[in-house]
Write a protein that holds these residues in place. Structure first.
Motif, PDB file in Angstrom:
ATOM      1  N   ASP A 109      60.323  77.322  59.731  1.00 58.32           N
ATOM      2  CA  ASP A 109      61.310  77.144  58.662  1.00 58.32           C
ATOM      3  C   ASP A 109      60.767  76.231  57.565  1.00 58.32           C
ATOM      4  O   ASP A 109      61.019  76.462  56.376  1.00 58.32           O
ATOM      5  CB  ASP A 109      62.612  76.559  59.226  1.00 58.32           C
ATOM      6  CG  ASP A 109      63.435  77.593  59.986  1.00 58.32           C
ATOM      7  OD1 ASP A 109      63.549  78.729  59.495  1.00 58.32           O
ATOM      8  OD2 ASP A 109      63.962  77.265  61.062  1.00 58.32           O
ATOM      9  N   VAL A 110      60.014  75.206  57.949  1.00 59.20           N
ATOM     10  CA  VAL A 110      59.403  74.326  56.950  1.00 59.20           C
ATOM     11  C   VAL A 110      58.405  75.110  56.101  1.00 59.20           C
ATOM     12  O   VAL A 110      58.391  75.000  54.866  1.00 59.20           O
ATOM     13  CB  VAL A 110      58.700  73.123  57.633  1.00 59.20           C
ATOM     14  CG1 VAL A 110      57.898  72.323  56.601  1.00 59.20           C
ATOM     15  CG2 VAL A 110      59.719  72.218  58.314  1.00 59.20           C
ATOM     16  N   ILE A 111      57.596  75.931  56.759  1.00 60.28           N
ATOM     17  CA  ILE A 111      56.583  76.707  56.033  1.00 60.28           C
ATOM     18  C   ILE A 111      57.233  77.747  55.120  1.00 60.28           C
ATOM     19  O   ILE A 111      56.849  77.891  53.949  1.00 60.28           O
ATOM     20  CB  ILE A 111      55.624  77.390  57.035  1.00 60.28           C
ATOM     21  CG1 ILE A 111      54.776  76.338  57.759  1.00 60.28           C
ATOM     22  CG2 ILE A 111      54.721  78.390  56.317  1.00 60.28           C
ATOM     23  CD1 ILE A 111      53.945  76.892  58.904  1.00 60.28           C
ATOM     24  N   SER A 112      58.221  78.445  55.617  1.00 62.67           N
ATOM     25  CA  SER A 112      58.835  79.519  54.825  1.00 62.67           C
ATOM     26  C   SER A 112      59.651  78.984  53.640  1.00 62.67           C
ATOM     27  O   SER A 112      59.891  79.709  52.672  1.00 62.67           O
ATOM     28  CB  SER A 112      59.730  80.395  55.715  1.00 62.67           C
ATOM     29  OG  SER A 112      60.804  79.654  56.238  1.00 62.67           O
ATOM     30  N   HIS A 113      60.057  77.713  53.703  1.00 60.78           N
ATOM     31  CA  HIS A 113      60.819  77.108  52.598  1.00 60.78           C
ATOM     32  C   HIS A 113      59.996  76.053  51.870  1.00 60.78           C
ATOM     33  O   HIS A 113      60.548  75.165  51.212  1.00 60.78           O
ATOM     34  CB  HIS A 113      62.117  76.496  53.131  1.00 60.78           C
ATOM     35  CG  HIS A 113      63.102  77.504  53.638  1.00 60.78           C
ATOM     36  ND1 HIS A 113      63.067  77.976  54.929  1.00 60.78           N
ATOM     37  CD2 HIS A 113      64.117  78.150  53.026  1.00 60.78           C
ATOM     38  CE1 HIS A 113      64.041  78.852  55.092  1.00 60.78           C
ATOM     39  NE2 HIS A 113      64.691  78.984  53.960  1.00 60.78           N
ATOM     40  N   ASN A 114      58.669  76.167  51.967  1.00 57.81           N
ATOM     41  CA  ASN A 114      57.782  75.153  51.411  1.00 57.81           C
ATOM     42  C   ASN A 114      58.001  74.945  49.906  1.00 57.81           C
ATOM     43  O   ASN A 114      58.090  73.802  49.432  1.00 57.81           O
ATOM     44  CB  ASN A 114      56.333  75.546  51.696  1.00 57.81           C
ATOM     45  CG  ASN A 114      55.345  74.458  51.336  1.00 57.81           C
ATOM     46  OD1 ASN A 114      54.832  74.428  50.235  1.00 57.81           O
ATOM     47  ND2 ASN A 114      55.089  73.555  52.272  1.00 57.81           N
TER      48      ASN A 114
END
Length: 402
Positions: free
Chosen positions: A23-28
């Motif tokens: 989720d952190v990566i996809s909403h970076n």
């Protein structure tokens, strides 16, 4: 050499990487847009969750970071830890302050800064053991509710773009005053949500966090003291890294009045005695199960002579306010599961009337100022406000145990 993070990943959360990493990566890009160049205030930032939140947001280059905590030693160690971490971004305007957020000093500090873009509050009494008598209950309610309300009144002067305050899974169908206080806190921040955006997160125990029972296992091992744990209490656990990430994601990506929770199910729960057993085996000990705390203390004397048979006392829980299980939401709450891979969101919560919440806080303040007030008086007042509050009272406190 024992590595605590590896132990947590392999034996407690049983996840090789953070459950929120995707989720952190996809909403970076969104996180960069929402954090970069912003002024951030973190209250209670030297604790386990607050410091993990700080480490989660720093890679996104905030303009300034102010950290407030009453624990001067922990604040100093956090600063040393950040300064000694290779590759971490620390803004030029980095200011840790050992102060109480309910103090006049904090008011001066906040007013002189004319507010902050993002305010996150991690200052709270979080342990069920913090309610054994009227004095501990008063301290808990003042920190979690009354002082929190004073902070929100202060924020009205210079409204932030985001206000985040961490809640707890114990706020869902609370059975202890701590959980009920955080449930009231949710209503409290929502009652300010027309003035500035608010959001919160309910999540589980942070593995080996400061003051937790697993952290106590490490302290007992260092001192060659016996281990004690309940056998019938299962809990959800997240790693310290995950605790910071869930708070960052909730704070930055949530909509106004939303409550976030991790997508964990019953299979992810683990008991404290299982953690203790695995920890001892990892450290090269065999386990000696004792029938009483007294026996465990007696056998612990052999450890100083290099013995490898470690005494433990495991028993059923019999203290006030303990649930045998935990939950993140009630059946009456609307949940959304498809916005994030590892996070669920509670939406559509009714916004409580600000006047009603203020009246409750005034009543709490009044009865706490009355020296004849008892624990039962407090429970009754909270029960009148929260009809689903079913306090579990056994007359015993965790402070009576090892």
């Amino acid at each position: 050499m024992f590595n605590l993070n590896e132990f947590i990943n392999n034996n407690v959360t049983k996840r090789s990487k953070s459950m929120f990493l995707d989720d952190v990566i996809s909403h970076n890009k969104e996180l960069w847009a929402l954090i970069e160049g912003k002024s951030i205030l973190v209250i209670g930032g030297a604790g386990s969750i607050g410091s993990s939140f700080i480490k989660a947001i720093l890679p996104f280059h905030p303009k300034s970071l102010s950290i407030v905590d009453t624990n001067e030693n922990a604040l100093t160690e956090l600063t040393r830890d950040l300064r000694c971490t290779d590759g971490i971004y620390i803004p030029m305007n980095y200011n840790p302050y050992p102060m109480d957020y309910s103090s006049i000093t904090f008011q001066h500090f906040f007013q002189d800064h004319k507010g902050f873009d993002i305010v996150s509050n991690f200052s709270a009494h979080k342990h069920v053991r913090s309610e054994k008598d009227i004095y501990s209950i008063e301290a808990l309610l003042r920190n979690n509710v009354i002082n929190a309300n004073s902070l929100l009144k202060l924020l009205e002067q210079f409204p932030p773009q985001v206000y985040f305050c961490v809640s707890t899974d114990k706020a869902a169908n609370p059975v202890n005053i701590m959980g009920a206080s955080k449930r009231i806190m949710e209503d409290l921040i929502f009652s300010y949500s027309d003035i500035f955006p608010v959001r919160t997160a309910r999540f589980a125990n942070v593995a080996f966090s400061n003051g937790s029972l697993p952290a106590g296992f490490l302290a007992r091992l260092e001192k060659l003291q016996p281990l004690s744990a309940p056998t019938d209490v299962k809990r959800y656990f997240v790693s310290p890294e995950e605790s910071g990430q869930i708070c960052m994601l909730s704070c930055m990506l949530g909509a106004n009045r939303e409550i976030f929770f991790p997508k964990l199910d019953e299979a992810h729960m683990i008991s404290f005695d299982d953690i203790a057993r695995t920890l001892l085996k990892t450290r090269g000990y065999e386990i000696l199960e004792c029938k009483s705390a007294k026996d465990a203390l007696r056998y612990s004397k052999d450890l100083s002579a290099g013995g490898k048979l470690y005494p433990v006392y495991f028993s059923c829980s019999d203290t006030s306010g303990e649930k045998s299980f935990e939950e993140f939401y009630t059946e009456q709450e609307t949940r959304v599961f498809d916005r994030f891979k590892a996070l669920g969101v509670i939406t559509g919560k009714e916004v409580p009337e600000h006047k009603k919440v203020e009246e409750l806080i005034d009543e709490l303040n009044n009865i706490l100022n009355n020296r004849g007030t008892t624990k039962d008086d407090v429970i009754k007042l909270i029960s009148d406000y929260l009809p689903n509050f079913k306090h579990i009272e056994t007359g015993k406190s965790l402070d009576g145990k090892m």
